[in-house]
Design an enzyme around this catalytic site. Structure first.
Site, PDB file in Angstrom:
ATOM      1  N   TYR A 126      23.728 -19.320 -17.684  1.00  0.00           N
ATOM      2  CA  TYR A 126      24.096 -19.109 -16.344  1.00  0.00           C
ATOM      3  C   TYR A 126      23.624 -17.660 -15.767  1.00  0.00           C
ATOM      4  CZ  TYR A 126      26.383 -23.532 -17.124  1.00  0.00           C
ATOM      5  OH  TYR A 126      26.491 -24.783 -17.421  1.00  0.00           O
ATOM      6  N   CYS A 171      35.035 -26.679 -18.211  1.00  0.00           N
ATOM      7  CA  CYS A 171      34.777 -27.159 -16.545  1.00  0.00           C
ATOM      8  C   CYS A 171      35.656 -28.517 -16.692  1.00  0.00           C
ATOM      9  CB  CYS A 171      33.686 -27.327 -16.108  1.00  0.00           C
ATOM     10  SG  CYS A 171      32.810 -25.417 -15.809  1.00  0.00           S
ATOM     11  N   GLY A 174      37.658 -26.065 -28.315  1.00  0.00           N
ATOM     12  CA  GLY A 174      37.298 -26.871 -27.118  1.00  0.00           C
ATOM     13  C   GLY A 174      37.886 -28.303 -26.961  1.00  0.00           C
TER      14      GLY A 174
END
Ligand SMILES: Cc1cc2nc3c(=O)[nH]c(=O)nc-3n(C[C@H](O)[C@H](O)[C@H](O)COP(=O)(O)O)c2cc1C
Length: 366
Positions: A193, A32, A335
């Protein structure tokens, strides 16, 4: 005299999944950016930041980019600043990213997501705490009315109609992802989530068909997979990201359940499991270290027929190459290392003696 042949590196072996050929096994993990507008006609719309960010990693030779968690609905955003894929303005802006990636030979993928009870929080660099309506926040939705942690709002418990509506939002997001030019869709079932909240008995206390037994806790995830697979073309791969363990001693989702669930996902048309961990509960102890999540991916690979990608503190070319050569995973996702170095794939190829195509205008530098 011809140059010595390039060494074989598992990291740079192409791989065809359904009809999509991914040029190498160096993949970018979804991350994100919390950098879209929070409200108004451009809410959730990718801008120049997103374009430059993904374009740089494609230029760097990354084989597949899985774009950051992109929300299937406004309430499904982690923060008000997340990318969204619930309207056509968003699709238009994303198309610019996918066309650049394809022109560079990088496969464009997208993670579609609903943040559940962890929605409506601030950007991580602003502390990441919950935000209320005065800061464009909202009341989160979840399987049960249990807050993530002290200080987080109590979420609204979803009705069965609400559950079906969200499965439909995932399918609509997949249709929009196709229109935007993506070739891989990843369903975000990890990190506590919404989908992960249904999987884990720690956050799912429902007494209806969506809570309790393993079959009930996995029902929503499989409904989402079925809804997405029904609209996502046969020739395109579908991935699922999971947290293989919640790292809880009691009442958490476990690695055994992950293996069992992986078999179901495969039967429902998922092509690869992206194996992460954690995120469901705060204050857990995680033995973080180089490649600390790889054993979870390796176990799924060893015990099921489902291909896997490993993620988490994979930073060195030799380390990544070994994970593949040892058969622990089929691909690696990077990442933070790709945030530090968008040219990681080129660096790894050079270190491992492999050759990957360089952008022609840069030919004098490689
Ligand atoms: C800035 C940032 C944003 C992230 N956003 C997401 C996300 O959108 N979806 C997701 O599944 N994981 C997300 N993650 C987790 C990464 O995908 C990855 O699993 C994690 O960073 C571990 O890999 P690494 O050690 O290579 O960074 C994020 C991580 C970072 C650092």
């Amino acid at each position: 005299m011809s140059a010595a042949p390039a060494a074989f590196a598992a990291l740079f072996a192409p791989w065809t999944l359904r009809s999509v050929t991914i040029p190498n096994r160096v993949w970018m993990a979804p991350m994100c950016q919390y950098s879209a507008e929070a409200f108004g006609p451009n809410a959730g719309v990718a801008d120049d930041w997103h374009f430059a960010h993904y374009a740089a990693r494609a230029t760097g030779g990354t084989g597949l980019i899985i774009q950051e968690a992109t929300a299937v609905s406004p309430e499904g955003r982690i923060s008000p600043y997340d990318l969204g894929i619930w309207n056509d303005t968003q699709v238009e802006a994303l198309r610019r990213i996918t066309s650049f990636l394809k022109a560079r030979g990088t496969v464009p993928g997208i993670q579609i997501a609903h943040a559940g009870r962890k929605a409506s929080t601030d950007r991580t660099w602003k502390g990441g705490g919950p935000v209320g309506p005065e800061a464009h926040g909202w009341q989160p939705l979840a399987p049960s009315s249990l807050a993530f942690s002290e200080g987080h709002p109590v979420p609204h418990e979803l009705t069965v109609d609400g559950i079906h509506e969200i499965a439909g939002q995932f399918a609509a997001a997949a249709e929009r992802a196709l229109a935007a030019g993506y070739e891989v869709v990843e369903i975000h079932g990890a990190h506590g989530y919404l989908i992960g909240e249904f999987l884990s008995p720690h956050s799912n206390r429902r007494t209806d068909a969506y809570g309790g037994s393993f079959a009930n806790r996995t029902r929503f995830a499989l409904e989402v997979v079925d809804a997405v697979r029904a609209v996502w073309p046969e020739e395109l791969p579908l991935f699922f990201r999971i947290s293989a363990t919640d790292w809880l001693e009691e009442d958490g989702w476990t690695a055994d359940e992950t293996v069992r669930f992986a078999q179901l996902l495969s039967a429902h048309g998922v092509d690869l499991l992206d194996v992460s961990t954690g995120g469901l509960a705060p204050h857990v102890t995680i033995p973080v270290g180089p490649g600390y999540q790889v054993p979870f991916a390796a176990r799924v690979k060893a015990e099921t027929a489902l291909p896997v990608a490993a993620v988490g503190l994979i930073t060195e070319p030799e380390q990544a190459e070994k994970i593949l050569a040892n058969g622990e995973a089929d691909a690696v996702l990077l990442g933070r290392e790709l945030l530090r170095d968008p040219y990681w794939a080129r660096r790894a190829a050079a270190e491992l003696g492999a050759e990957i195509p360089a952008p022609a205008p840069y030919h004098r530098s490689w």
